[in-house]
Design a protein around this motif. Structure first.
Motif, short mmCIF file in Angstrom:
data_model
loop_
_atom_site.label_atom_id
_atom_site.label_comp_id
_atom_site.label_asym_id
_atom_site.label_seq_id
_atom_site.Cartn_x
_atom_site.Cartn_y
_atom_site.Cartn_z
N GLU A 166 1.18 -0.97 0.03
CA GLU A 166 0.10 0.20 -0.23
C GLU A 166 0.72 1.54 0.42
OE1 GLU A 166 -3.27 0.27 -0.37
OE2 GLU A 166 -4.13 -2.07 -0.26
N LEU A 167 1.93 1.33 0.74
CA LEU A 167 2.46 2.40 1.02
C LEU A 167 3.80 2.56 -0.48
CD1 LEU A 167 3.99 4.79 2.27
CD2 LEU A 167 6.34 3.17 3.73
N GLY A 168 3.89 1.19 -0.93
CA GLY A 168 4.87 1.07 -2.65
C GLY A 168 6.37 0.89 -2.13
N VAL A 169 7.35 0.15 -3.24
CA VAL A 169 8.27 0.35 -2.55
C VAL A 169 9.10 0.99 -2.41
CG1 VAL A 169 10.19 -2.10 -3.23
CG2 VAL A 169 8.00 -2.63 -4.24
N VAL A 170 9.16 2.02 -3.23
CA VAL A 170 10.28 3.11 -2.81
C VAL A 170 9.82 4.08 -1.34
CG1 VAL A 170 11.41 4.90 -4.05
CG2 VAL A 170 10.32 3.57 -5.19
N GLU A 171 8.67 4.37 -1.67
CA GLU A 171 8.48 4.98 0.15
C GLU A 171 9.21 3.72 1.70
OE1 GLU A 171 8.27 7.67 0.84
OE2 GLU A 171 9.01 7.93 -1.14
N SER A 172 8.86 2.21 1.34
CA SER A 172 8.72 1.37 2.04
C SER A 172 10.28 1.08 2.24
CB SER A 172 8.73 -0.33 1.73
OG SER A 172 6.90 0.42 1.88
N VAL A 173 11.23 0.63 0.75
CA VAL A 173 12.57 1.30 1.32
C VAL A 173 13.15 2.06 2.06
CG1 VAL A 173 14.47 1.35 -0.05
CG2 VAL A 173 13.06 -0.30 -0.58
N ARG A 174 12.29 3.77 2.02
CA ARG A 174 13.16 4.72 2.78
C ARG A 174 12.82 4.53 3.93
NH1 ARG A 174 13.74 9.52 -0.29
NH2 ARG A 174 11.85 8.87 -1.58
N ARG A 175 11.04 4.12 4.19
CA ARG A 175 10.76 4.43 5.22
C ARG A 175 12.66 2.70 6.30
NH1 ARG A 175 5.80 0.87 6.43
NH2 ARG A 175 7.02 -0.62 5.74
N VAL A 317 16.87 -10.93 -7.34
CA VAL A 317 16.43 -9.81 -6.63
C VAL A 317 15.53 -9.08 -6.48
CG1 VAL A 317 17.01 -7.08 -6.70
CG2 VAL A 317 19.08 -8.63 -7.19
N TRP A 318 14.38 -9.66 -7.36
CA TRP A 318 12.82 -8.94 -6.99
C TRP A 318 12.65 -10.59 -6.33
CZ3 TRP A 318 9.73 -5.30 -9.76
CH2 TRP A 318 10.50 -5.43 -10.90
N TYR A 319 12.91 -11.68 -6.24
CA TYR A 319 12.47 -12.62 -5.36
C TYR A 319 12.80 -12.38 -3.89
CZ TYR A 319 9.92 -17.32 -4.09
OH TYR A 319 9.52 -18.05 -4.08
N THR A 320 13.84 -12.04 -3.34
CA THR A 320 14.85 -12.25 -2.46
C THR A 320 15.27 -11.13 -1.56
OG1 THR A 320 17.07 -13.28 -2.79
CG2 THR A 320 15.35 -14.96 -3.12
N ALA A 321 15.57 -10.06 -2.67
CA ALA A 321 15.85 -9.00 -1.89
C ALA A 321 14.96 -7.55 -2.19
CB ALA A 321 16.86 -8.24 -2.59
N GLU A 322 13.79 -7.18 -2.70
CA GLU A 322 12.64 -6.51 -2.85
C GLU A 322 13.32 -5.60 -1.64
OE1 GLU A 322 9.06 -6.24 -4.88
OE2 GLU A 322 8.25 -7.36 -2.75
N GLY A 323 13.16 -4.54 -1.53
CA GLY A 323 12.96 -3.47 0.21
C GLY A 323 14.30 -3.36 -0.16
#
Length: 341
Positions: A166-175, A317-323
């Motif tokens: 819901e927050l999105g990947v980019v903002e989740s990574v930032r958080r 990367v997509w499967y094991t390291a997203e974030g």
């Protein structure tokens, strides 16, 4: 100058130095250097701001609920059972604190797979004895180890972070990066590391306007469609393709839902995005995604004929390291090279 005058000027100089020191003002020496006020000095030099022994962060618990967690400040011994967290720690420059890690095939994290760093199992199954033996100050896990949260918490505080679709990947990574950075006093570094991601997302979003897509993963010879609730959700949410492969109310967050190739033909998307799960986890003897997808039915679609069948170049990367921060860069590069040229 007679002796009395010399004594007078010497005493005046000492008194002026003392008054300036008491007033809290720096004193300039003849060389132009500043002497800090006496109140800020100790016998060993200027005082530093007192370091906290611990900090409180927001993490997830065994039930995947947000909770406050007290962790040591500036931990020196870190056990890693989550590749996204290791990615962020590496980007922050504190990877030298890692004393144990789960196995990974990710090329950019291979420096952490060596004889000097303990092997702690996998991101799905932790070796509890090995974790305990490396005496960590803190342990990082991902969702695959939520069921081991309580057992690991007996060893050290467990930091469990995840991406929020819901927050999105980019903002989740930032958080998540800010959460980890706060444990080391490195918050100022996060903005620098995240610079440019929003503009890259915007360029891809502009490209995707009005375009439909089916997003899925290939596993065990099947094609499973993915919605916007889990893996690869960035393509449908932040990048902006209209994901027509799964209804919004259907849970596809784990491995997606198996779909027939006739389904792809019926939906006739503008683009088909494919993540090769077997390649991501190194399944022995598995067929390549390309061998499975490029069949008579799929090759008859406009997406295939127009060169719009996109294989994500870094499936692990997509499967094991997203974030992770580096992971996000590689994921965007996969899309940029396929879509923007």
């Amino acid at each position: 100058m007679n002796m009395k005058k010399m004594i007078f000027f010497a005493l005046a100089g000492v008194m002026s130095l003392g008054l300036a020191a008491c007033s809290g003002e720096n004193i300039k020496t003849t060389s132009g250097d500043s002497i800090p006020p006496a109140s800020s000095q100790t016998a060993s030099g200027p005082q530093n701001k007192e370091r906290p022994e611990s900090v409180t962060i927001i993490s997830l618990n065994a039930s995947k609920e947000e909770t406050e967690l007290e962790v040591p400040y500036d931990p020196q011994r870190i056990a890693i059972l989550d590749m996204a967290s290791l990615d962020i720690l590496d980007a922050l420059g504190v990877g030298d604190r890692v004393v144990g890690t789960a196995d990974t095939s990710l090329e950019y994290l291979q420096n952490y797979i060596n004889d000097d760093i303990s092997s702690l199992g996998t991101i799905k199954e932790a070796d509890l004895e090995a974790v305990m033996a490396c005496e960590p100050d803190v342990i990082f896990i991902g969702g695959r180890l939520a069921s081991s949260y309580d057992a690991l918490s007996e060893i050290a505080p467990v930091v469990y972070l995840a991406t929020d679709t819901e927050l999105g990947v980019v903002e989740s990574v930032r958080r998540n990066a800010m959460t980890i950075a706060s444990m080391f006093g490195l918050e100022d570094k996060v903005d620098e590391l995240m610079a440019g991601f929003n503009s890259r997302i915007a360029a891809l979003d502009e490209f995707s306007a009005g375009k439909t897509a089916i997003i899925g993963l290939v596993t065990s010879g099947s094609f499973n469609v993915l919605g916007n609730d889990g893996r690869c959700s960035m393509i449908g949410r932040e990048i902006g393709f209209e994901n027509i492969g799964a209804a919004a109310d259907i849970d596809t967050s784990t491995h997606g839902n198996e779909a027939s190739f006739e389904f792809i033909v019926e939906k006739d998307p503008d683009y088909i995005f494919v993540m090769d799960r077997d390649a991501a986890i190194g399944t022995d003897g598995a067929q390549l995604a390309q061998e499975i997808m490029e069949n008579e039915l799929v090759m008859g679609t406009d997406a295939y004929k127009n060169g719009h069948l996109v294989y994500l170049a870094h499936p692990a990367v997509w499967y094991t390291a997203e974030g992770g921060i580096t992971a996000l860069d590689l994921m965007l590069k996969d899309l940029e090279s396929s879509l923007l040229g």
